[in-house]
Design a protein around this motif. Structure first.
Motif, mmCIF file in Angstrom:
data_model
loop_
_atom_site.group_PDB
_atom_site.id
_atom_site.type_symbol
_atom_site.label_atom_id
_atom_site.label_comp_id
_atom_site.label_asym_id
_atom_site.label_seq_id
_atom_site.Cartn_x
_atom_site.Cartn_y
_atom_site.Cartn_z
ATOM 1 N N ASP A 234 0.819 -1.216 0.000
ATOM 2 C CA ASP A 234 0.000 0.000 0.000
ATOM 3 C C ASP A 234 0.852 1.266 0.000
ATOM 4 O O ASP A 234 0.388 2.329 -0.412
ATOM 5 N N GLU A 257 -2.697 -8.688 -9.069
ATOM 6 C CA GLU A 257 -3.686 -8.017 -8.206
ATOM 7 C C GLU A 257 -4.325 -9.003 -7.232
ATOM 8 O O GLU A 257 -4.543 -8.678 -6.050
ATOM 9 N N LYS A 261 -4.034 -8.615 -3.126
ATOM 10 C CA LYS A 261 -5.229 -8.518 -2.276
ATOM 11 C C LYS A 261 -5.168 -9.460 -1.082
ATOM 12 O O LYS A 261 -5.818 -9.234 -0.060
ATOM 13 N N ASN A 265 -4.101 -3.919 0.820
ATOM 14 C CA ASN A 265 -5.314 -3.280 0.299
ATOM 15 C C ASN A 265 -5.047 -2.603 -1.035
ATOM 16 O O ASN A 265 -5.762 -1.679 -1.426
#
Length: 297
Positions: A234, A257, A261, A265
């Protein structure tokens, strides 16, 4: 005093992205015959460059750095306006673009003694250089002064990494980026290299028997990097870089992605096309992950 951000064509931001960020790009040159050189983006598009490589796999293109005059012409309009300049150049381990920019800066500072031109060896290249440039543009938009921006750029540039693979070793061998003995052995075995760029140099990080497994390993290596440095994704800018095959890059982004995850986040990952400056060394099928820490969390 206002300042202008300039970078060289290794940044691979593309025309639209650079324009939105307010960044001036000084292009590299590319040639397929060693004689006729064309400015990347201005005289030959990235798509045309890769198309030529795919159609003629036996031809090895070459790139050439921007000249001192190219930088003088890029710097002059801003110097005339009274703007300071921050110029971010490809790692000096790969190119002499930094030296051209430094020489041009010296000439301009003599002619316009009130102007400051800071030329930065980014220690990175390609999509990672693009991320650093975008962070510099964000610093400017957030109101950081010239000195504050230069300090922040120097602080975050060592956090940059590119983790990537290529279609085969041939272009790396031809460009002198990998040992011929290792390259010949790898080509004979048909293995795929995994490579990391950090602090201006490339290092082998493993091999796989297939490209799909290689891409899985790249995602695993990205996660391992965040674990090693004890940071959350992040707090980073992350991008997928690719050469000719956008569909493969889009699928790879989806995998990345999904992985991110699971332990962060992080939202959408951008996709940048790797340009001719680096493409001459990687061939038409590089794919990988670029990441660099944001200057401000």
């Amino acid at each position: 005093m206002a300042y202008q951000i300039i970078t060289d064509g290794s940044c691979d931001l593309g025309e639209e992205r650079a324009k939105r960020a307010g960044v001036r790009v000084v292009p590299f040159y590319v040639t397929f015959d060693g004689k006729a050189y064309q400015k990347e983006m201005e005289e030959i598009s990235v798509r045309e460059f890769y198309g030529e490589m795919v159609r003629h796999p036996d031809r090895y293109p070459q790139s050439s750095l921007p000249s001192v005059q190219d930088y003088v012409e890029a710097f002059t309009p801003y110097a005339q306006e009274g703007k300071d300049i921050i110029c971010l150049c490809i790692t000096t381990k790969f190119s002499g673009s930094y030296n051209s920019a430094k020489t041009a800066a010296g000439l301009l500072e003599e002619e316009y003694p009130g102007i400051r031109i800071q030329v930065v060896d980014t220690m990175v290249n390609t999509v990672l250089q693009g991320l650093l440039v975008l962070e510099a543009a964000r610093m400017q938009q957030d109101g950081l002064s010239f000195d504050e921006a230069v300090d922040a750029i120097e602080r975050i540039k060592p956090t940059g990494r590119i983790i990537f693979t290529v279609g085969n070793y041939e272009y790396l061998i031809h460009g002198g980026r990998i040992g011929k003995v290792m390259g010949t052995a790898a080509s004979t075995l048909g293995i795929k290299p995994l490579i990391m760029l950090k602090e201006g140099e490339i290092f082998p990080t493993g091999i796989t028997r297939s490209r799909k497994k290689g891409m899985v390993r790249l995602i695993e290596q990205a996660k391992a990097h965040f674990e090693k440095v004890g940071e959350s994704p992040d707090n980073y800018r992350i991008v997928v870089g690719y050469g000719y095959d956008y569909e493969e890059a889009a699928a790879f982004r989806g995998q990345l992605e999904a992985s991110l995850k699971a332990y962060s986040n992080y939202g959408k990952v951008d996709i940048f096309q790797i340009g001719a400056t680096i493409g001459v060394h990687t061939g038409p099928y590089p794919i990988g992950i670029g990441l660099i820490k944001k200057y401000k969390e």
